[in-house]
Write a protein that holds these residues in place. Structure first.
Motif, short mmCIF file in Angstrom:
data_model
loop_
_atom_site.label_atom_id
_atom_site.label_comp_id
_atom_site.label_asym_id
_atom_site.label_seq_id
_atom_site.Cartn_x
_atom_site.Cartn_y
_atom_site.Cartn_z
N MET A 1 0.86 -1.18 0.00
CA MET A 1 0.00 0.00 0.00
C MET A 1 0.89 1.23 0.00
O MET A 1 1.82 1.34 0.80
N VAL A 2 0.64 2.12 -0.95
CA VAL A 2 1.36 3.39 -1.03
C VAL A 2 0.34 4.50 -0.86
O VAL A 2 -0.70 4.51 -1.52
N ARG A 3 0.63 5.41 0.04
CA ARG A 3 -0.27 6.54 0.28
C ARG A 3 0.41 7.81 -0.20
O ARG A 3 1.53 8.10 0.20
N LEU A 4 -0.29 8.56 -1.07
CA LEU A 4 0.26 9.77 -1.66
C LEU A 4 -0.46 11.01 -1.13
O LEU A 4 -1.67 10.97 -0.87
N VAL A 5 0.29 12.10 -1.04
CA VAL A 5 -0.26 13.41 -0.67
C VAL A 5 -0.15 14.30 -1.90
O VAL A 5 0.95 14.72 -2.25
N PRO A 6 -1.26 14.58 -2.59
CA PRO A 6 -1.18 15.44 -3.77
C PRO A 6 -0.84 16.88 -3.38
O PRO A 6 -1.21 17.34 -2.30
N THR A 7 -0.13 17.58 -4.27
CA THR A 7 0.16 18.98 -3.99
C THR A 7 -1.13 19.80 -4.01
O THR A 7 -1.29 20.71 -3.21
N TYR A 8 -2.02 19.47 -4.92
CA TYR A 8 -3.34 20.10 -5.03
C TYR A 8 -4.39 19.01 -5.11
O TYR A 8 -4.14 17.97 -5.73
N SER A 9 -5.56 19.28 -4.55
CA SER A 9 -6.62 18.26 -4.60
C SER A 9 -7.06 17.99 -6.04
O SER A 9 -7.49 16.90 -6.35
N ALA A 10 -6.94 18.98 -6.90
CA ALA A 10 -7.35 18.81 -8.30
C ALA A 10 -6.15 18.66 -9.23
O ALA A 10 -6.25 18.93 -10.41
N CYS A 11 -5.04 18.19 -8.70
CA CYS A 11 -3.84 18.02 -9.51
C CYS A 11 -4.13 17.08 -10.68
O CYS A 11 -4.49 15.92 -10.47
N PRO A 12 -4.00 17.57 -11.91
CA PRO A 12 -4.30 16.72 -13.06
C PRO A 12 -3.30 15.58 -13.26
O PRO A 12 -3.59 14.62 -13.95
N ALA A 13 -2.14 15.68 -12.64
CA ALA A 13 -1.10 14.65 -12.81
C ALA A 13 -1.26 13.49 -11.84
O ALA A 13 -0.61 12.45 -12.02
N ILE A 14 -2.11 13.63 -10.86
CA ILE A 14 -2.12 12.62 -9.80
C ILE A 14 -2.57 11.24 -10.30
O ILE A 14 -2.05 10.23 -9.84
N GLU A 15 -3.47 11.19 -11.24
CA GLU A 15 -3.89 9.88 -11.75
C GLU A 15 -2.77 9.21 -12.55
O GLU A 15 -2.62 8.00 -12.51
N VAL A 16 -1.99 10.00 -13.25
CA VAL A 16 -0.83 9.45 -13.97
C VAL A 16 0.18 8.92 -12.95
O VAL A 16 0.74 7.83 -13.12
N ILE A 17 0.38 9.66 -11.90
CA ILE A 17 1.32 9.22 -10.86
C ILE A 17 0.81 7.94 -10.19
O ILE A 17 1.58 7.00 -9.99
N ARG A 18 -0.47 7.91 -9.86
CA ARG A 18 -1.03 6.69 -9.23
C ARG A 18 -0.84 5.48 -10.12
O ARG A 18 -0.42 4.41 -9.66
N ARG A 19 -1.13 5.64 -11.38
CA ARG A 19 -1.01 4.51 -12.32
C ARG A 19 0.45 4.07 -12.45
O ARG A 19 0.75 2.87 -12.43
N THR A 20 1.35 5.03 -12.53
CA THR A 20 2.77 4.71 -12.65
C THR A 20 3.27 3.99 -11.39
O THR A 20 4.00 3.00 -11.48
N VAL A 21 2.88 4.48 -10.23
CA VAL A 21 3.28 3.83 -8.98
C VAL A 21 2.76 2.40 -8.96
O VAL A 21 3.50 1.45 -8.65
N ARG A 22 1.49 2.24 -9.29
CA ARG A 22 0.88 0.90 -9.28
C ARG A 22 1.64 -0.04 -10.22
O ARG A 22 1.99 -1.17 -9.84
N GLU A 23 1.93 0.41 -11.43
CA GLU A 23 2.61 -0.43 -12.43
C GLU A 23 4.04 -0.78 -12.00
O GLU A 23 4.46 -1.93 -12.10
N ARG A 24 4.76 0.21 -11.54
CA ARG A 24 6.18 -0.03 -11.20
C ARG A 24 6.32 -0.90 -9.96
O ARG A 24 7.18 -1.78 -9.91
N VAL A 25 5.50 -0.65 -8.95
CA VAL A 25 5.59 -1.46 -7.73
C VAL A 25 5.11 -2.88 -8.02
O VAL A 25 5.70 -3.85 -7.54
N ALA A 26 4.07 -3.02 -8.83
CA ALA A 26 3.55 -4.35 -9.18
C ALA A 26 4.59 -5.17 -9.94
O ALA A 26 4.54 -6.40 -9.92
#
Length: 179
Positions: free
Chosen positions: A65-90
């Motif tokens: 489990m990885v927990r992220l703190v976005p810089t902004y609640s509406a950060c448009p990059a956060i979904e890209v980051i989540r997906r990348t984290v999921r793929e790389r850790v998996a």
């Protein structure tokens, strides 16, 4: 591992050598942190760990489990980051499941930036306030503080545009959300 939070600025210390575990054994948290240290923010040229986005890493067997703190609640990059984290850790041997959560319990602040992250942003040409956006800006090109805000709206939510009167360069200024 305890369920408590820790700051990600230094990362965990794990004395287990990476090569010492069986191939199909779950990775140590330190291995997960090493993977996270290689993931860059898609909008800024630095690792998400140096940006202070990683709040927590927990491992329970093959589940991570990885927990992220976005810089902004509406950060448009956060979904890209989540997906990348999921793929790389998996992709780590022994990982069966990866969960990437967002937390807004404690807002992201400039204090979460590592010293290396600050230097990378300065080298990239961003002026980064020490604590708040209200403090005088420093030009990342010439070091002058004769910098004026042109517009609070920059190319991303976390950046504003300023102008250095000393070297006459436009300056992107990192804009913390809490200001």
């Amino acid at each position: 591992m305890s369920g408590g939070y820790r700051l990600p600025l230094t990362g965990p210390v794990d004395a287990t050598p990476v090569d010492a575990r069986p191939v199909d054994a779950p990775p140590a948290e330190a291995e997960v942190w090493r993977v996270l240290e290689q993931i860059e923010d898609p909008e800024l040229p630095l690792a998400i760990t140096d940006l202070g986005l990683v709040r927590e890493v927990r491992r329970d067997g093959g589940r991570v489990m990885v927990r992220l703190v976005p810089t902004y609640s509406a950060c448009p990059a956060i979904e890209v980051i989540r997906r990348t984290v999921r793929e790389r850790v998996a992709a780590l041997p022994g990982v069966e499941e990866v969960t990437v959560d967002l937390t807004f319990d404690e807002p992201w602040t400039l204090a979460r930036l590592s010293a290396r992250g600050r230097e990378q942003l300065r080298t990239y040409g961003l002026s980064v306030p020490r604590r708040t956006f209200r403090e005088p800006a420093t030009c990342p090109f010439c070091g002058s503080t004769d910098v004026v805000l042109e517009t609070p709206f920059g190319p991303t939510l976390c950046r504003a545009i300023a102008y250095c009167r000393a070297c006459r360069n436009p300056v992107e200024r990192f804009k913390p959300p809490a200001d």
